[in-house]
Scaffold this motif. Structure first.
Motif, PDB file in Angstrom:
ATOM      1  N   UNK A 262      29.384  88.486  28.420  1.00  0.00           N
ATOM      2  CA  UNK A 262      29.595  87.069  28.142  1.00  0.00           C
ATOM      3  C   UNK A 262      28.459  86.264  28.760  1.00  0.00           C
ATOM      4  N   UNK A 263      28.313  85.026  28.316  1.00  0.00           N
ATOM      5  CA  UNK A 263      27.153  84.221  28.679  1.00  0.00           C
ATOM      6  C   UNK A 263      27.602  82.959  29.420  1.00  0.00           C
ATOM      7  N   UNK A 264      26.988  82.738  30.582  1.00  0.00           N
ATOM      8  CA  UNK A 264      27.321  81.558  31.374  1.00  0.00           C
ATOM      9  C   UNK A 264      26.717  80.283  30.845  1.00  0.00           C
ATOM     10  N   UNK A 265      25.909  80.384  29.807  1.00  0.00           N
ATOM     11  CA  UNK A 265      25.287  79.184  29.238  1.00  0.00           C
ATOM     12  C   UNK A 265      26.321  78.204  28.721  1.00  0.00           C
TER      13      UNK A 265
ATOM     14  N   UNK B  66      15.975  81.579  26.180  1.00  0.00           N
ATOM     15  CA  UNK B  66      15.677  80.151  26.045  1.00  0.00           C
ATOM     16  C   UNK B  66      15.848  79.688  24.605  1.00  0.00           C
ATOM     17  N   UNK B  67      15.477  80.535  23.637  1.00  0.00           N
ATOM     18  CA  UNK B  67      15.622  80.150  22.231  1.00  0.00           C
ATOM     19  C   UNK B  67      17.093  79.970  21.863  1.00  0.00           C
ATOM     20  N   UNK B  68      17.956  80.883  22.327  1.00  0.00           N
ATOM     21  CA  UNK B  68      19.393  80.748  22.065  1.00  0.00           C
ATOM     22  C   UNK B  68      19.952  79.496  22.736  1.00  0.00           C
ATOM     23  N   UNK B  69      19.445  79.176  23.932  1.00  0.00           N
ATOM     24  CA  UNK B  69      19.883  77.979  24.649  1.00  0.00           C
ATOM     25  C   UNK B  69      19.461  76.726  23.886  1.00  0.00           C
ATOM     26  N   UNK B  70      18.213  76.713  23.395  1.00  0.00           N
ATOM     27  CA  UNK B  70      17.714  75.553  22.669  1.00  0.00           C
ATOM     28  C   UNK B  70      18.466  75.349  21.360  1.00  0.00           C
ATOM     29  N   UNK B  71      18.873  76.441  20.724  1.00  0.00           N
ATOM     30  CA  UNK B  71      19.612  76.321  19.467  1.00  0.00           C
ATOM     31  C   UNK B  71      20.937  75.608  19.672  1.00  0.00           C
ATOM     32  N   UNK B  72      21.582  75.851  20.820  1.00  0.00           N
ATOM     33  CA  UNK B  72      22.849  75.183  21.105  1.00  0.00           C
ATOM     34  C   UNK B  72      22.650  73.707  21.446  1.00  0.00           C
ATOM     35  N   UNK B  73      21.412  73.315  21.788  1.00  0.00           N
ATOM     36  CA  UNK B  73      21.112  71.914  22.080  1.00  0.00           C
ATOM     37  C   UNK B  73      20.466  71.251  20.863  1.00  0.00           C
ATOM     38  N   UNK B  74      21.122  71.362  19.735  1.00  0.00           N
ATOM     39  CA  UNK B  74      20.659  70.744  18.481  1.00  0.00           C
ATOM     40  C   UNK B  74      19.237  71.165  18.130  1.00  0.00           C
ATOM     41  N   UNK B  75      18.960  72.466  18.312  1.00  0.00           N
ATOM     42  CA  UNK B  75      17.644  73.016  17.981  1.00  0.00           C
ATOM     43  C   UNK B  75      16.517  72.259  18.678  1.00  0.00           C
ATOM     44  N   UNK B  76      16.660  72.108  19.987  1.00  0.00           N
ATOM     45  CA  UNK B  76      15.626  71.436  20.779  1.00  0.00           C
ATOM     46  C   UNK B  76      14.334  72.245  20.739  1.00  0.00           C
TER      47      UNK B  76
ATOM     48  N   UNK C  23      28.559  88.966  33.261  1.00  0.00           N
ATOM     49  CA  UNK C  23      28.033  87.675  32.807  1.00  0.00           C
ATOM     50  C   UNK C  23      26.517  87.706  32.930  1.00  0.00           C
ATOM     51  N   UNK C  24      25.842  87.365  31.854  1.00  0.00           N
ATOM     52  CA  UNK C  24      24.384  87.209  31.823  1.00  0.00           C
ATOM     53  C   UNK C  24      23.647  88.365  32.503  1.00  0.00           C
ATOM     54  N   UNK C  25      23.700  89.524  31.862  1.00  0.00           N
ATOM     55  CA  UNK C  25      22.891  90.649  32.322  1.00  0.00           C
ATOM     56  C   UNK C  25      21.409  90.288  32.214  1.00  0.00           C
ATOM     57  N   UNK C  26      20.606  90.883  33.082  1.00  0.00           N
ATOM     58  CA  UNK C  26      19.184  90.535  33.125  1.00  0.00           C
ATOM     59  C   UNK C  26      18.492  90.854  31.806  1.00  0.00           C
ATOM     60  N   UNK C  27      18.914  91.892  31.146  1.00  0.00           N
ATOM     61  CA  UNK C  27      18.342  92.249  29.844  1.00  0.00           C
ATOM     62  C   UNK C  27      19.418  92.905  28.999  1.00  0.00           C
ATOM     63  N   UNK C  28      19.245  92.794  27.688  1.00  0.00           N
ATOM     64  CA  UNK C  28      20.255  93.313  26.775  1.00  0.00           C
ATOM     65  C   UNK C  28      20.382  94.815  26.793  1.00  0.00           C
ATOM     66  N   UNK C  29      19.297  95.534  27.152  1.00  0.00           N
ATOM     67  CA  UNK C  29      19.387  96.992  27.113  1.00  0.00           C
ATOM     68  C   UNK C  29      20.307  97.557  28.189  1.00  0.00           C
ATOM     69  N   UNK C  30      20.675  96.735  29.181  1.00  0.00           N
ATOM     70  CA  UNK C  30      21.605  97.215  30.221  1.00  0.00           C
ATOM     71  C   UNK C  30      22.947  97.598  29.623  1.00  0.00           C
ATOM     72  N   UNK C  31      23.327  96.952  28.516  1.00  0.00           N
ATOM     73  CA  UNK C  31      24.592  97.295  27.862  1.00  0.00           C
ATOM     74  C   UNK C  31      24.563  98.741  27.390  1.00  0.00           C
TER      75      UNK C  31
END
Length: 403
Positions: A234-237, A267-277, A216-224
């Motif tokens: 998976x994402x805990x957001x 943060x951008x992905x999080x804001x998109x889920x909040x009605x593009x805040x 859940x929520x790796x520090x960076x995507x390259x860890x995959x």
């Protein structure tokens, strides 16, 4: 059942009564039907070459012949009077928990309607770890729930030994469920002669025998990409967004803030889920490990509810300094949202100093009672983990959980 007659080719043998069982199969179940057969004297007249005439095809001389007239209908009537439920197929899904977060593992098992497997984990006097699987897992799909939270080295080593124990117990597949993946911050070389511990840890888990990783929520995507086995990230957001939605904050009053440049994508992905805040960014400079200094704020937060989003809170220096800048720039309220609550000292003192309206974290790492403060809210990711495990086990889409 009625007794049936049985003839013998031995003419001189006396009559006898012998119980005989015949197996019949109906609806996939084999049931023994007991019949009573009588050995009667067989006529010797009409024999050809010593073999009596009139024997059924395939009969052997001097052996009894069992004749059960209408036995099929008798069995069906017996089965109708004594119905039996067909046995349920055994599930090959097995859940085991290490010692790092047994509460979360228990919640996941409850969501799946299973019980945690029996496992013995103990430490010898010198600190060595001993692991024994106390039930058969041969041919099973095993999921080991073990976040590598502090003490990181002990819990990581325990995970490796658990994987090895399952591999030697002939498990069909082994999935390491690591809600918090330690050493993920050492994912690149910033200066010369540095190790990339995230890659080393991935190699250890792979070589121990894991077939798949769930994190859940790796520090960076390259860890995959550091793993040579499939990784389900998976994402805990999801749980945090549901909780924020319950507060019914007006869309125009909300702004999502990244505490550093490296977390802008999150943060951008999080804001998109909040009605593009709208999005704001804190420009941070780090002079040493766990030491940060805020330089600038990019974006407008005046009169708004600012939501700081990060993957983890360790010493809380970065997120606390960012909250102070947001308050200085006129933010009405400041919320801190993070998945992993590492809470190394002096994190609790900083977070409870009054700069935050609320600190929202997930239970990927257990929070001890001494680290709980009034502004803290802990959300459970057990349902998210349980659903992901079920989808992995049934070869269903995991990406659909986020879409």
């Amino acid at each position: 059942m009625q007794a049936s007659s049985c003839r013998s080719v031995a003419g001189s043998r006396p009559a006898d009564t012998t119980p005989v069982c015949r197996l019949a199969t109906t609806a996939g179940r084999a049931v023994a039907v007991r019949v009573q057969c009588t050995l009667q004297e067989t006529r010797t007249a009409g024999a050809v070459n010593g073999v009596p005439v009139g024997l059924p095809k395939g009969a052997v001389p001097n052996r009894p012949i069992l004749e059960v007239p209408d036995w099929e209908n008798q069995y069906r009537r017996h089965a109708a009077r004594h119905p039996q439920a067909a046995p349920a197929p055994l599930s090959r899904l097995r859940l085991f928990s290490g010692t790092s977060n047994p509460t979360l593992a228990g919640e996941v098992a409850h969501y799946l309607g299973l019980e945690l497997g029996k496992i013995k984990c103990k430490r010898f006097a010198d600190g060595e770890i001993y692991v024994q699987i106390q039930e058969s897992i041969r041919g099973c799909d095993v999921f080991l729930i073990q976040p590598t939270c502090p003490p990181v080295n002990d819990h990581l080593m325990e995970l490796l030994i658990m994987i090895d124990a399952c591999r030697r117990a002939s498990a069909r597949s082994i999935t390491a469920v690591v809600p918090y993946y330690g050493y993920a911050r050492a994912d690149r070389k910033v200066q010369g002669r540095e190790s990339i511990a995230a890659k080393l840890t991935a190699n250890l888990i792979t070589e121990a025998g894991a077939d798949r990783l769930l994190a859940i929520d790796l520090h960076s995507g390259q860890c995959v990409g550091y793993f040579d086995i499939p990784v389900d990230h998976v994402y805990g957001e999801t749980v945090i967004l549901d909780y924020l939605a319950s507060k019914r904050i007006a869309t125009g009053d909300l702004v999502v803030v990244s505490p550093d440049v490296g977390g802008v994508a999150r943060a951008r992905a999080f804001a998109k889920k909040l009605n593009d805040a709208p999005l704001a960014i804190v420009d941070k400079r780090r002079s040493a490990h766990n030491v940060s200094e805020v330089m600038n704020l990019i974006g407008d937060v005046r009169g708004k509810v600012a939501v700081l989003v990060d993957d983890m809170i360790d010493t809380a220096g970065t997120i606390t300094n960012a909250a102070k800048v947001l308050a200085k720039e006129g933010a009405r309220e400041v919320y801190a949202c993070a998945t992993h609550a590492v809470f190394s000292p002096p994190a609790v003192e900083r977070l409870s100093s009054g700069v935050f309206q609320e600190v929202i974290v997930a239970n990927t790492i257990p929070v001890p009672p001494e680290n709980v403060f009034p502004q803290l809210t802990i959300l459970s990711v057990a349902n998210l983990l349980g659903e992901t495990i079920w989808r992995v086990y049934n070869a269903a889409s995991v990406q659909a959980l986020r879409d």
